[in-house]
Design a protein around this motif. Structure first.
Motif, short mmCIF file in Angstrom:
data_model
loop_
_atom_site.label_atom_id
_atom_site.label_comp_id
_atom_site.label_asym_id
_atom_site.label_seq_id
_atom_site.Cartn_x
_atom_site.Cartn_y
_atom_site.Cartn_z
N SER A 37 111.46 109.76 86.41
CA SER A 37 112.83 109.37 86.09
C SER A 37 113.75 110.32 86.83
CB SER A 37 113.10 109.44 84.59
OG SER A 37 114.47 109.17 84.35
N VAL A 42 116.76 113.07 80.36
CA VAL A 42 115.74 112.08 80.01
C VAL A 42 115.31 112.32 78.56
CG1 VAL A 42 113.45 111.22 80.60
CG2 VAL A 42 114.95 112.06 82.39
N ILE A 44 112.41 111.96 76.02
CA ILE A 44 110.96 111.78 75.95
C ILE A 44 110.57 111.48 74.50
CG2 ILE A 44 108.71 112.84 76.37
CD1 ILE A 44 110.28 112.55 78.93
N CYS A 45 109.85 110.39 74.29
CA CYS A 45 109.45 109.97 72.95
C CYS A 45 108.45 110.96 72.35
CB CYS A 45 108.82 108.58 73.03
SG CYS A 45 108.14 107.99 71.48
N SER A 50 107.68 104.12 70.72
CA SER A 50 108.50 103.51 71.75
C SER A 50 107.72 102.45 72.53
CB SER A 50 108.98 104.59 72.72
OG SER A 50 109.65 104.00 73.81
N TRP A 55 109.19 107.12 77.61
CA TRP A 55 110.63 107.22 77.40
C TRP A 55 110.99 106.75 75.99
CZ3 TRP A 55 110.55 109.99 81.31
CH2 TRP A 55 110.03 109.60 82.52
N CYS A 56 111.98 107.38 75.39
CA CYS A 56 112.42 107.04 74.05
C CYS A 56 113.25 105.75 74.08
CB CYS A 56 113.27 108.18 73.47
SG CYS A 56 113.96 107.81 71.85
N ASP A 57 112.97 104.84 73.15
CA ASP A 57 113.79 103.63 73.00
C ASP A 57 114.46 103.58 71.63
OD1 ASP A 57 111.79 102.94 71.25
OD2 ASP A 57 111.21 101.10 72.28
#
Length: 79
Positions: A37, A42, A44-45, A50, A55-57
């Protein structure tokens, strides 16, 4: 990911959320695959819920908040 100059990587940890990492970043998953990314920060989950992992959603928002060991649980009082 090659660096033009050495710099300190800043990571912000939140107990109930993702790790916020100053980017760009390269994350190596458990299967050895690298995901990159180039964003300036950024997320991070850390809850592993996620759908866009690593990546965190914001899936962590749907689970209940875990009580802090220093906070009284719901319905309890602090002595």
């Amino acid at each position: 990911m090659p660096y033009e100059r050495e710099r300190v990587c800043r990571i912000r940890a939140d107990r109930d959320g993702p790790l916020l990492v100053e980017g760009p970043v390269e994350v190596i998953g458990p299967d050895g695959e690298a995901v990159v990314s180039r964003r300036f920060v950024v997320a991070i989950c850390t809850c592993r819920r996620s759908r866009a992992y690593p990546w965190c959603d914001t899936s962590h928002r749907r689970r209940g908040k875990v009580p802090d060991e220093h906070e009284p649980a719901r319905g309890e009082t602090r002595e």
